[in-house]
Design a protein around this motif. Structure first.
Motif, PDB file in Angstrom:
ATOM      1  N   TYR A  32       0.865  -1.184   0.000  1.00 37.85           N
ATOM      2  CA  TYR A  32       0.000   0.000   0.000  1.00 37.85           C
ATOM      3  C   TYR A  32       0.895   1.225   0.000  1.00 37.85           C
ATOM      4  O   TYR A  32       1.869   1.295   0.756  1.00 37.85           O
ATOM      5  CB  TYR A  32      -0.886  -0.042   1.242  1.00 37.85           C
ATOM      6  N   TYR A  36       1.562  12.098   0.344  1.00 37.70           N
ATOM      7  CA  TYR A  36       1.145  13.151   1.261  1.00 37.70           C
ATOM      8  C   TYR A  36       1.731  14.480   0.823  1.00 37.70           C
ATOM      9  O   TYR A  36       2.825  14.541   0.274  1.00 37.70           O
ATOM     10  CB  TYR A  36       1.630  12.865   2.692  1.00 37.70           C
ATOM     11  N   PHE A  46      -3.195  13.860   3.326  1.00 38.15           N
ATOM     12  CA  PHE A  46      -3.403  12.785   2.352  1.00 38.15           C
ATOM     13  C   PHE A  46      -3.781  13.356   0.986  1.00 38.15           C
ATOM     14  O   PHE A  46      -4.620  14.249   0.873  1.00 38.15           O
ATOM     15  CB  PHE A  46      -4.521  11.878   2.875  1.00 38.15           C
ATOM     16  N   SER A  97       1.636  -5.141   8.466  1.00 40.96           N
ATOM     17  CA  SER A  97       2.172  -4.289   9.530  1.00 40.96           C
ATOM     18  C   SER A  97       1.054  -3.445  10.110  1.00 40.96           C
ATOM     19  O   SER A  97       0.008  -3.261   9.487  1.00 40.96           O
ATOM     20  CB  SER A  97       3.297  -3.397   9.006  1.00 40.96           C
ATOM     21  N   ALA A  98       1.296  -2.919  11.266  1.00 41.96           N
ATOM     22  CA  ALA A  98       0.265  -2.184  11.983  1.00 41.96           C
ATOM     23  C   ALA A  98       0.085  -0.789  11.409  1.00 41.96           C
ATOM     24  O   ALA A  98       0.263   0.204  12.093  1.00 41.96           O
ATOM     25  CB  ALA A  98       0.630  -2.113  13.465  1.00 41.96           C
ATOM     26  N   ARG A  99      -0.287  -0.730  10.145  1.00 39.36           N
ATOM     27  CA  ARG A  99      -0.445   0.555   9.455  1.00 39.36           C
ATOM     28  C   ARG A  99       0.762   1.452   9.726  1.00 39.36           C
ATOM     29  O   ARG A  99       0.653   2.650   9.880  1.00 39.36           O
ATOM     30  CB  ARG A  99      -1.746   1.259   9.831  1.00 39.36           C
TER      31      ARG A  99
ATOM     32  N   LEU B  95      -9.105   4.675  11.775  1.00 36.31           N
ATOM     33  CA  LEU B  95     -10.152   3.796  12.284  1.00 36.31           C
ATOM     34  C   LEU B  95      -9.764   2.351  12.038  1.00 36.31           C
ATOM     35  O   LEU B  95      -9.378   1.987  10.934  1.00 36.31           O
ATOM     36  CB  LEU B  95     -11.476   4.116  11.583  1.00 36.31           C
ATOM     37  N   GLY B  96      -9.840   1.531  13.064  1.00 35.16           N
ATOM     38  CA  GLY B  96      -9.584   0.115  12.905  1.00 35.16           C
ATOM     39  C   GLY B  96      -8.157  -0.256  13.185  1.00 35.16           C
ATOM     40  O   GLY B  96      -7.305   0.583  13.480  1.00 35.16           O
ATOM     41  N   THR B  97      -7.866  -1.531  13.042  1.00 39.52           N
ATOM     42  CA  THR B  97      -6.521  -2.030  13.318  1.00 39.52           C
ATOM     43  C   THR B  97      -5.607  -1.749  12.140  1.00 39.52           C
ATOM     44  O   THR B  97      -6.025  -1.241  11.122  1.00 39.52           O
ATOM     45  CB  THR B  97      -6.548  -3.543  13.583  1.00 39.52           C
ATOM     46  N   GLY B  98      -4.372  -2.107  12.305  1.00 40.45           N
ATOM     47  CA  GLY B  98      -3.393  -1.750  11.293  1.00 40.45           C
ATOM     48  C   GLY B  98      -3.292  -2.700  10.131  1.00 40.45           C
ATOM     49  O   GLY B  98      -2.534  -2.469   9.210  1.00 40.45           O
ATOM     50  N   GLY B 100      -5.236  -3.389   7.688  1.00 42.40           N
ATOM     51  CA  GLY B 100      -5.730  -2.956   6.389  1.00 42.40           C
ATOM     52  C   GLY B 100      -5.181  -1.616   5.989  1.00 42.40           C
ATOM     53  O   GLY B 100      -4.277  -1.082   6.598  1.00 42.40           O
ATOM     54  N   THR B 101      -5.737  -1.093   4.950  1.00 46.83           N
ATOM     55  CA  THR B 101      -5.343   0.239   4.502  1.00 46.83           C
ATOM     56  C   THR B 101      -6.299   1.242   5.127  1.00 46.83           C
ATOM     57  O   THR B 101      -7.086   0.915   5.988  1.00 46.83           O
ATOM     58  CB  THR B 101      -5.410   0.316   2.980  1.00 46.83           C
ATOM     59  N   GLY B 102      -6.224   2.424   4.710  1.00 45.86           N
ATOM     60  CA  GLY B 102      -7.091   3.432   5.293  1.00 45.86           C
ATOM     61  C   GLY B 102      -6.310   4.688   5.577  1.00 45.86           C
ATOM     62  O   GLY B 102      -5.136   4.647   5.897  1.00 45.86           O
ATOM     63  N   GLU B 103      -6.969   5.764   5.439  1.00 43.12           N
ATOM     64  CA  GLU B 103      -6.301   7.043   5.533  1.00 43.12           C
ATOM     65  C   GLU B 103      -5.928   7.375   6.960  1.00 43.12           C
ATOM     66  O   GLU B 103      -6.701   7.162   7.897  1.00 43.12           O
ATOM     67  CB  GLU B 103      -7.228   8.115   4.963  1.00 43.12           C
ATOM     68  N   LEU B 104      -4.720   7.912   7.127  1.00 42.54           N
ATOM     69  CA  LEU B 104      -4.278   8.464   8.395  1.00 42.54           C
ATOM     70  C   LEU B 104      -4.541   9.953   8.370  1.00 42.54           C
ATOM     71  O   LEU B 104      -4.249  10.623   7.379  1.00 42.54           O
ATOM     72  CB  LEU B 104      -2.788   8.237   8.604  1.00 42.54           C
TER      73      LEU B 104
END
Lengths: 113, 115
Positions: A32, A36, A46, A97-99, B95-98, B100-104
């Motif tokens: 992914y 930014y 973002f 990984s943890a985002r 939102l949610g655990t790490g 997946g993807t998703g905007e920070l």
């Protein structure tokens, strides 16, 4: 991600021209990728993201291209405007990984009038 | 505006002191990540908190610690400050655990100067 250095790459473009900002990443396990924008004194904002199962994604005036073969990411900004002047970072996330995002060192984009 | 607020915006400390930085996440976001951004460089991941537990840590020594509270706000604590700790500290909520993807969503940061 990119090697961390003290010198920020710079790109100057004329207002109205298209901009292309490049980024090399190093981890083939990254799944992914995000671009930014960071203006002076502010946090990263973002712009656009892309998953590793895609090679192109378009947003409003922006396009991200992903070439997994050479581990290269690019951000294209159409009709660059003065408000686009900022530092642009690419970031990658390793699968599972943890985002945790790994950021490149950034490119300073300056839009000339 | 991302809805992520950080305090203080600027602070100056001397070497050896301790500092606490605070972050309020965007409404509804249960995950908070902290990043350190040295001047002229990209942000570096410190750690992430999800449901009040540390959920991933970058390459930072134990003197960097954190907390997440039931309302999902968070603190970053740094003990025994060193000159190299001078940086912009960014908080990001999601939102949610790490997995997946998703905007920070990033806050504006806390600028720490260590003298």
């Amino acid at each position: 991600g990119e090697s961390v250095g003290l010198h920020l790459p710079t790109l100057s473009v004329q207002e109205g021209d298209n901009s292309i900002i490049n980024c090399a990443y190093s981890n083939s396990a990254s799944d992914y990728f995000i671009w930014y924008k960071q203006e002076s004194g502010k946090g990263p904002q973002f712009i656009i993201d892309i998953r590793s199962n895609m090679d192109k994604r378009q947003g409003q005036r922006v396009t991200v291209l992903l070439n997994k073969t050479v581990k290269h990411l690019s951000l294209q900004i159409a009709a660059t405007q003065p408000g686009d002047s900022a530092v642009y970072f690419c970031a990658e996330k390793v699968s599972g990984s943890a985002r945790q995002l790994t950021f490149g060192s950034g490119t300073q984009l300056t839009v000339l009038p | 505006e991302t809805g992520v607020t950080q305090s203080p915006t600027h602070l100056i400390k001397t070497r050896g002191q301790q500092v606490t930085l605070r972050c309020s996440s965007q409404s509804g976001h249960n995950t908070v990540s902290w990043y350190q951004q040295a001047l002229g460089q990209g942000p570096q991941f410190i750690f992430q908190y999800y449901r009040e537990e540390e959920n991933g840590r970058g390459n930072f020594p134990p003197r960097f610690s954190g907390l997440q509270f039931p309302n999902y706000s968070s603190e970053l604590n740094v003990n025994a400050l060193e000159l190299d700790d001078s940086a912009l500290y960014l908080c990001a909520s999601s939102l949610g655990t790490g997995a997946g993807t998703g905007e920070l969503f990033f806050g504006e940061g806390s600028r720490l100067t260590v003298l």
